[in-house]
Design an enzyme around this catalytic site. Sequence first.
Site, PDB file in Angstrom:
ATOM      1  N   ASN A   9       0.859  -1.180   0.000  1.00 20.06           N
ATOM      2  CA  ASN A   9       0.000   0.000   0.000  1.00 20.06           C
ATOM      3  C   ASN A   9       0.900   1.235   0.000  1.00 20.06           C
ATOM      4  O   ASN A   9       1.512   1.565   1.008  1.00 20.06           O
ATOM      5  CB  ASN A   9      -0.908  -0.002   1.239  1.00 20.06           C
ATOM      6  CG  ASN A   9      -1.761   1.258   1.325  1.00 20.06           C
ATOM      7  OD1 ASN A   9      -1.898   1.997   0.359  1.00 20.06           O
ATOM      8  ND2 ASN A   9      -2.329   1.501   2.490  1.00 20.06           N
ATOM      9  N   TRP A  10       0.964   1.903  -1.140  1.00 23.50           N
ATOM     10  CA  TRP A  10       1.848   3.046  -1.291  1.00 23.50           C
ATOM     11  C   TRP A  10       1.256   4.362  -0.785  1.00 23.50           C
ATOM     12  O   TRP A  10       1.929   5.391  -0.765  1.00 23.50           O
ATOM     13  CB  TRP A  10       2.256   3.206  -2.756  1.00 23.50           C
ATOM     14  CG  TRP A  10       3.341   2.278  -3.177  1.00 23.50           C
ATOM     15  CD1 TRP A  10       4.022   1.381  -2.387  1.00 23.50           C
ATOM     16  CD2 TRP A  10       3.894   2.137  -4.496  1.00 23.50           C
ATOM     17  NE1 TRP A  10       4.960   0.703  -3.129  1.00 23.50           N
ATOM     18  CE2 TRP A  10       4.898   1.138  -4.426  1.00 23.50           C
ATOM     19  CE3 TRP A  10       3.630   2.754  -5.714  1.00 23.50           C
ATOM     20  CZ2 TRP A  10       5.644   0.768  -5.545  1.00 23.50           C
ATOM     21  CZ3 TRP A  10       4.358   2.368  -6.828  1.00 23.50           C
ATOM     22  CH2 TRP A  10       5.359   1.395  -6.739  1.00 23.50           C
ATOM     23  N   LYS A  11      -0.031   4.347  -0.458  1.00 22.18           N
ATOM     24  CA  LYS A  11      -0.684   5.546   0.074  1.00 22.18           C
ATOM     25  C   LYS A  11      -0.465   6.726  -0.883  1.00 22.18           C
ATOM     26  O   LYS A  11      -0.749   6.596  -2.069  1.00 22.18           O
ATOM     27  CB  LYS A  11      -0.202   5.804   1.496  1.00 22.18           C
ATOM     28  CG  LYS A  11      -0.366   4.558   2.385  1.00 22.18           C
ATOM     29  CD  LYS A  11      -0.022   4.766   3.819  1.00 22.18           C
ATOM     30  CE  LYS A  11      -0.203   3.454   4.576  1.00 22.18           C
ATOM     31  NZ  LYS A  11      -0.016   3.615   6.026  1.00 22.18           N
ATOM     32  N   HIS A  95      -9.768   0.757   4.926  1.00 19.78           N
ATOM     33  CA  HIS A  95      -8.457   0.930   5.551  1.00 19.78           C
ATOM     34  C   HIS A  95      -8.579   1.846   6.774  1.00 19.78           C
ATOM     35  O   HIS A  95      -9.395   2.776   6.798  1.00 19.78           O
ATOM     36  CB  HIS A  95      -7.467   1.518   4.546  1.00 19.78           C
ATOM     37  CG  HIS A  95      -6.051   1.523   5.008  1.00 19.78           C
ATOM     38  ND1 HIS A  95      -5.540   2.502   5.837  1.00 19.78           N
ATOM     39  CD2 HIS A  95      -5.028   0.655   4.775  1.00 19.78           C
ATOM     40  CE1 HIS A  95      -4.272   2.247   6.080  1.00 19.78           C
ATOM     41  NE2 HIS A  95      -3.928   1.132   5.455  1.00 19.78           N
ATOM     42  N   GLU A 167      -5.727  -5.371  10.500  1.00 14.73           N
ATOM     43  CA  GLU A 167      -4.942  -4.170  10.790  1.00 14.73           C
ATOM     44  C   GLU A 167      -5.151  -3.744  12.238  1.00 14.73           C
ATOM     45  O   GLU A 167      -5.957  -2.860  12.519  1.00 14.73           O
ATOM     46  CB  GLU A 167      -5.363  -3.017   9.881  1.00 14.73           C
ATOM     47  CG  GLU A 167      -5.027  -3.177   8.425  1.00 14.73           C
ATOM     48  CD  GLU A 167      -5.365  -1.905   7.657  1.00 14.73           C
ATOM     49  OE1 GLU A 167      -6.478  -1.374   7.852  1.00 14.73           O
ATOM     50  OE2 GLU A 167      -4.529  -1.437   6.883  1.00 14.73           O
ATOM     51  N   GLY A 173       1.467   2.230  11.905  1.00  9.94           N
ATOM     52  CA  GLY A 173       2.139   3.513  12.102  1.00  9.94           C
ATOM     53  C   GLY A 173       3.640   3.372  12.118  1.00  9.94           C
ATOM     54  O   GLY A 173       4.193   2.307  12.403  1.00  9.94           O
ATOM     55  N   SER A 213       3.280  -2.778  10.224  1.00 12.86           N
ATOM     56  CA  SER A 213       4.730  -2.731  10.447  1.00 12.86           C
ATOM     57  C   SER A 213       5.458  -3.967   9.925  1.00 12.86           C
ATOM     58  O   SER A 213       6.315  -4.533  10.589  1.00 12.86           O
ATOM     59  CB  SER A 213       5.030  -2.551  11.939  1.00 12.86           C
ATOM     60  OG  SER A 213       4.409  -1.386  12.434  1.00 12.86           O
ATOM     61  N   GLY A 234       3.259  -1.343   4.217  1.00 12.81           N
ATOM     62  CA  GLY A 234       3.213   0.098   4.026  1.00 12.81           C
ATOM     63  C   GLY A 234       4.558   0.652   3.610  1.00 12.81           C
ATOM     64  O   GLY A 234       5.081   0.351   2.539  1.00 12.81           O
TER      65      GLY A 234
END
Length: 259
Positions: A9-11, A95, A167, A173, A213, A234
């Site tokens: 997930n490249w956001k 998400h 998640e 984070g 993470s 992430g």
Amino acid sequence: MRKPFIAANWKMHKNVAESVDFVNQIKGQLPDPKKVEVGIAPQAFSLYSMAQAAGNSGLKIIAQNAAAEYNGPFTGELSLRGLRDLGTDYVMLGHIERRRLFGENNEAVNRKVNAALQMGITPIICTDETMVQKEVNGEIHYVFQQLMSVLHGVSLDQIRNVVISYEPSWAVGVGQHANVALAEEGCRTIRRTIADNYTYEIADKIRILYGGSVNPDNIKDLMAKPDIDGVLIGRASLDVDNFLKMVNYLGNEATPARK
């Protein structure tokens, strides 16, 4: 046997040129798609260009979000019909950042899930650790409340075409560390939740990813767990070398012959 699924997930990272360059660097070094499925969720404006660059490499290009409506006056939304026409196979829905930052609730995500299934696009449903107690056949089970709310109206046939990503809020984070034992416990509880509400046969076949993470140092330990079928990565997925290490966690076992 559930095929492992390694997804990124490249956001809001990488522009079109950077995204295409990334694909061109990795597409000749991916694992055998028959043994490991690999996907990347870029920003929406890169979907088409990345799909073209990926070609027949087996790399799946994933949408990060979509609207529940197929068309109409919804400025700024992403149409599932348009994604289908683009050849998109998967769309992430629910998400934790969509919920925290944009106020998406269970009802909104549920509408999107049902719309995606109707359009023939596989939803990757993201869910947190919120659980409630429920009596099943005289026994008390812990059930993922958020997940079951989002799956409302999804039939026995449709649930087979769903991927779930666990998640937990404690692991999402920068600077957080994945707890492998807790990750497995959460994925196992999700599988039991699916079994209790659908069938054990379906629960045994559905793929459950862990998102929180994930990095090159812990992916082997995570993927060794029986109920973790893949990961949603992430920040660690933004670097080519790190990404290739993670998708090729099986080593030569899943490496196709190169000419």
